[in-house]
Motif scaffolding. Structure first.
Motif, PDB file in Angstrom:
ATOM      1  N   SER A   1       0.847  -1.196   0.000  1.00 53.98           N
ATOM      2  CA  SER A   1       0.000   0.000   0.000  1.00 53.98           C
ATOM      3  C   SER A   1       0.876   1.238   0.000  1.00 53.98           C
ATOM      4  CB  SER A   1      -0.900   0.021   1.239  1.00 53.98           C
ATOM      5  OG  SER A   1      -1.709  -1.127   1.295  1.00 53.98           O
TER       6      SER A   1
ATOM      7  N   TYR B   1      -2.587  11.843   9.341  1.00 53.01           N
ATOM      8  CA  TYR B   1      -2.995  12.465   8.089  1.00 53.01           C
ATOM      9  C   TYR B   1      -4.340  13.150   8.243  1.00 53.01           C
ATOM     10  CZ  TYR B   1       0.559   9.604   5.800  1.00 53.01           C
ATOM     11  OH  TYR B   1       1.728   9.042   5.419  1.00 53.01           O
TER      12      TYR B   1
ATOM     13  N   VAL C   1       0.553   5.215   0.795  1.00 49.55           N
ATOM     14  CA  VAL C   1      -0.262   6.278   1.371  1.00 49.55           C
ATOM     15  C   VAL C   1       0.337   7.598   0.910  1.00 49.55           C
ATOM     16  CG1 VAL C   1      -1.076   7.335   3.506  1.00 49.55           C
ATOM     17  CG2 VAL C   1      -0.853   4.846   3.363  1.00 49.55           C
ATOM     18  N   SER C   2      -0.476   8.414   0.245  1.00 50.98           N
ATOM     19  CA  SER C   2      -0.006   9.696  -0.286  1.00 50.98           C
ATOM     20  C   SER C   2      -0.802  10.842   0.316  1.00 50.98           C
ATOM     21  CB  SER C   2      -0.166   9.744  -1.806  1.00 50.98           C
ATOM     22  OG  SER C   2       0.575   8.720  -2.405  1.00 50.98           O
ATOM     23  N   GLY C   3      -0.109  11.888   0.627  1.00 49.15           N
ATOM     24  CA  GLY C   3      -0.754  13.082   1.146  1.00 49.15           C
ATOM     25  C   GLY C   3       0.130  13.782   2.143  1.00 49.15           C
TER      26      GLY C   3
ATOM     27  N   SER D   1       4.688  10.524   0.008  1.00 49.04           N
ATOM     28  CA  SER D   1       4.069   9.198   0.050  1.00 49.04           C
ATOM     29  C   SER D   1       4.973   8.240   0.817  1.00 49.04           C
ATOM     30  CB  SER D   1       3.801   8.672  -1.354  1.00 49.04           C
ATOM     31  OG  SER D   1       4.991   8.498  -2.049  1.00 49.04           O
TER      32      SER D   1
ATOM     33  N   THR E   1      -7.992  13.947   3.774  1.00 51.91           N
ATOM     34  CA  THR E   1      -7.826  13.973   2.315  1.00 51.91           C
ATOM     35  C   THR E   1      -6.755  13.013   1.806  1.00 51.91           C
ATOM     36  OG1 THR E   1      -6.265  15.796   2.557  1.00 51.91           O
ATOM     37  CG2 THR E   1      -8.586  16.368   2.126  1.00 51.91           C
ATOM     38  N   VAL E   2      -6.182  12.181   2.673  1.00 54.67           N
ATOM     39  CA  VAL E   2      -5.125  11.251   2.282  1.00 54.67           C
ATOM     40  C   VAL E   2      -5.661  10.230   1.276  1.00 54.67           C
ATOM     41  CG1 VAL E   2      -5.544   9.606   4.139  1.00 54.67           C
ATOM     42  CG2 VAL E   2      -3.254   9.820   3.211  1.00 54.67           C
ATOM     43  N   SER E   3      -4.780   9.749   0.382  1.00 53.70           N
ATOM     44  CA  SER E   3      -5.196   8.718  -0.575  1.00 53.70           C
ATOM     45  C   SER E   3      -4.327   7.470  -0.399  1.00 53.70           C
ATOM     46  CB  SER E   3      -5.104   9.235  -2.008  1.00 53.70           C
ATOM     47  OG  SER E   3      -3.769   9.425  -2.382  1.00 53.70           O
ATOM     48  N   ILE E   4      -4.918   6.336  -0.753  1.00 53.23           N
ATOM     49  CA  ILE E   4      -4.211   5.050  -0.641  1.00 53.23           C
ATOM     50  C   ILE E   4      -4.311   4.335  -1.977  1.00 53.23           C
ATOM     51  CG2 ILE E   4      -4.085   2.832   0.535  1.00 53.23           C
ATOM     52  CD1 ILE E   4      -5.687   4.055   2.812  1.00 53.23           C
ATOM     53  N   SER E   5      -3.183   3.846  -2.468  1.00 50.46           N
ATOM     54  CA  SER E   5      -3.219   2.949  -3.628  1.00 50.46           C
ATOM     55  C   SER E   5      -2.670   1.605  -3.165  1.00 50.46           C
ATOM     56  CB  SER E   5      -2.410   3.517  -4.794  1.00 50.46           C
ATOM     57  OG  SER E   5      -1.061   3.641  -4.458  1.00 50.46           O
ATOM     58  N   ARG E   6      -3.337   0.556  -3.602  1.00 51.78           N
ATOM     59  CA  ARG E   6      -2.952  -0.791  -3.166  1.00 51.78           C
ATOM     60  C   ARG E   6      -2.630  -1.643  -4.390  1.00 51.78           C
ATOM     61  NH1 ARG E   6      -7.596   0.481  -0.118  1.00 51.78           N
ATOM     62  NH2 ARG E   6      -7.128   0.770   2.077  1.00 51.78           N
TER      63      ARG E   6
END
Length: 175
Positions: free
Chosen positions: A40, A97, A42-44, A60, A100-105
């Motif tokens: 994963s 965070y 985590v970006s933000g 990230s 508004t944090v985003s997660i890409s998996r």
């Protein structure tokens, strides 16, 4: 499953994206384990818990595992904290965070080759690789060893593939 018990070396040929790499492992028997692993990202912006404002020093962070964001309150600030595989992240990854944090998996495939001395190789692949194990100068299971004059002096011919070709020729001749 243990391979090459009683032999002097094991050769693990791993093919991924059309490229084959061979790992020569001393001190068999060897175990080869292939498992999918979650990754994963985590970006933000991080959350400054002193004033509930954003920090500029986080872009990230990559976590080896499945990340879910858990709501937390620190002082007067409401934010989110990563939980990796069900465990709140410790140490330097202890970042809070804003919402508004985003997660890409994604899933990667981890291949682990171990011998009597422990883990010899641990490799990650973006796509599921295939592997074959041969021992000493033997061919992998399901193939036949043929000698020839080029290095290393033999080749391994896959039995099933050759049988299919012979059956195709036989069917064409028999028509």
């Amino acid at each position: 499953m243990a391979f090459c018990s009683g032999k002097s070396k094991a050769i693990v040929a791993v093919t991924s994206n059309g490229e084959t790499l061979k790992y020569i492992i001393d001190n068999p028997p060897v175990d080869v384990i292939l498992i999918p692993k979650d990754v994963s990202i985590v970006s933000g912006q991080g959350l400054n818990v002193d004033n509930c404002g954003g920090l500029n020093n986080y872009g990230s962070i990559t976590y080896n595992g499945y990340v879910e964001m858990v709501g937390i309150t620190v002082g007067n600030c409401n934010g989110l904290k990563p939980s990796v595989d069900g465990v709140l992240s410790p140490g330097t990854d202890d970042v809070y965070y804003p919402p508004t944090v985003s997660i890409s998996r994604s899933v990667v495939w981890e291949l682990t080759i171990s011998n009597t001395g422990g883990v010899a190789h641990r490799i990650r692949y973006p796509n599921k690789p295939v592997y074959e194990v041969s021992c000493d100068d033997d061919c992998p299971e399901g193939s036949h060893k043929c000698t020839h004059n080029k290095y290393p002096g033999y080749c391994c011919v896959p039995c099933k593939e050759v049988a299919n070709r012979i059956n195709n020729i036989a069917q064409k001749v028999g028509r």
